[in-house]
Design an enzyme around this catalytic site. Structure first.
Site, short mmCIF file in Angstrom:
data_model
loop_
_atom_site.label_atom_id
_atom_site.label_comp_id
_atom_site.label_asym_id
_atom_site.label_seq_id
_atom_site.Cartn_x
_atom_site.Cartn_y
_atom_site.Cartn_z
N ASP A 87 0.84 -1.21 0.00
CA ASP A 87 0.00 0.00 0.00
C ASP A 87 0.87 1.25 0.00
OD1 ASP A 87 0.88 -0.06 2.62
OD2 ASP A 87 -1.11 0.17 3.52
N SER A 88 2.20 1.05 0.11
CA SER A 88 3.14 2.17 -0.09
C SER A 88 2.98 2.77 -1.48
CB SER A 88 4.58 1.69 0.10
OG SER A 88 4.82 0.53 -0.68
N LYS B 11 -1.06 -9.42 3.18
CA LYS B 11 -0.43 -8.87 4.39
C LYS B 11 -1.42 -7.94 5.07
CE LYS B 11 2.91 -5.55 4.18
NZ LYS B 11 2.30 -4.42 4.94
N GLU C 168 8.55 -3.97 10.91
CA GLU C 168 9.04 -2.71 10.33
C GLU C 168 9.58 -1.81 11.44
OE1 GLU C 168 6.54 -0.67 7.49
OE2 GLU C 168 7.81 1.11 7.54
#
Ligand code: KIV
Length: 300
Positions: free
Chosen positions: A48-49, A117, A186
């Site tokens: 979704d980046s 994810k 992350e």
């Protein structure tokens, strides 16, 4: 990589157990997917980046399921053999498990993903359980969760003191028990990341989580130097493509300004003797071609 076999979840788990690091990159389009598969990446994340690096938003929140499923299918066409993960966007899985399963099913059935994810902590365990029961391999994203930027108060590393690091370790275990297929960490210090990687049978993928993870992921545009904004500290730039592409575009603009492009070799030739038969148009009042029906472009 012509003889490459399909990478499956079993491949990734075997890599972990044999100590063979797992390489993951994001991709958002067909040619990038082709390049990444040819270069040998094990897994592609349609992140979704894309909201930030492709669409120019200042967070990942505005991106939609429709957009991500469409580009995930393009990535699959470009990279048929990687393990392909679709990133479930903001609120596409947290309203209720039924919606999560339906949305994840679009990544699996419509785009050809191998898994999805989702971002969250132990509170999403029940959703993971139900998605897993519905045959969907779920990678859980812990640590800095960009979709929670407004709760975190910014993009900050997580688990930097014993209490929050322990919480990450405990959450990872809860989510493994709930049926997750992999864990992504992350912006987490290496110490808790190592404990998590050592204590689970699942592949643990670091995104700024130190060297002890079973695999690593970064955003493709950051890694190739295409991103304009400052990068997170964990990114190594392997190329400076932004400068390179900008120079190419500037050269194109300059060639056009100087009548240096196009030249004879870029032109289509008329058949022998035909050009001599042409005259200027006789009917000056003929309508111009409609902009809604432009002439079809010649074959390349
Ligand atoms: O959306 C994304 O690209 C990600 C990676 C940064 C892990 O979630």
């Amino acid at each position: 990589m012509a003889d490459r076999q399909k990478t499956t979840l079993a491949t990734l788990i075997a890599q972990k157990h044999r100590g063979i690091p797992i390489s993951i990159l994001t991709a958002y389009d067909f040619p990038t997917a082709q390049i990444e598969e040819a270069a040998g990446v094990d897994c592609i994340l349609v992140g979704d980046s894309a909201a930030q690096v492709v669409l120019g938003f200042d967070s990942t929140l505005p991106i939609t399921m429709d957009f991500l499923v469409t580009i995930a299918a393009a990535v699959r066409r470009g990279a048929p053999n990687v393990f392909l993960v679709g990133d479930m966007p903001y609120l596409s899985f947290n309203v209720n498990a039924e919606e999560a399963i339906r949305n994840a099913g679009r990544f699996m059935a419509d785009a050809g993903c191998d898994g999805v994810k989702i971002e969250g902590d132990a509170r999403i365990a029940d959703t993971v359980r139900q998605m897993s029961a519905a045959t969907i391999p779920v990678m859980v994203h812990l640590g800095l969760r960009p979709q929670a930027v407004h709760q975190f108060g910014g993009y900050r590393a997580q688990g930097r003191n014993a209490k929050t690091a322990q919480q990450l370790i405990d959450d990872a275990k809860t989510l493994e028990d709930a049926g997750a297929c992999a864990i992504l960490l992350e912006a987490v210090p290496p110490e808790p990341a190592k404990i998590i990687a050592d204590s689970t049978r699942l592949p643990v993928i670091g995104c700024g989580a130190g060297p002890h993870c079973d695999g690593h992921v970064v955003v493709f545009h950051d890694m190739i130097g295409l991103t304009a904004t400052p990068l997170p500290r964990f990114v190594r730039r392997y190329a400076e493509t932004r400068d390179y592409i900008q120079k190419a575009v500037a050269a194109y603009v300059s060639d056009i300004a100087n009548h240096a492009y196009p030249q004879a070799e870029h032109c289509y030739q008329m058949e022998e003797g035909q050009a001599a038969k042409l005259t200027p148009a006789k009917n000056r009042s003929a309508p111009a071609p409609s902009p809604t029906h432009p002439p079809t472009s010649p074959k390349r």
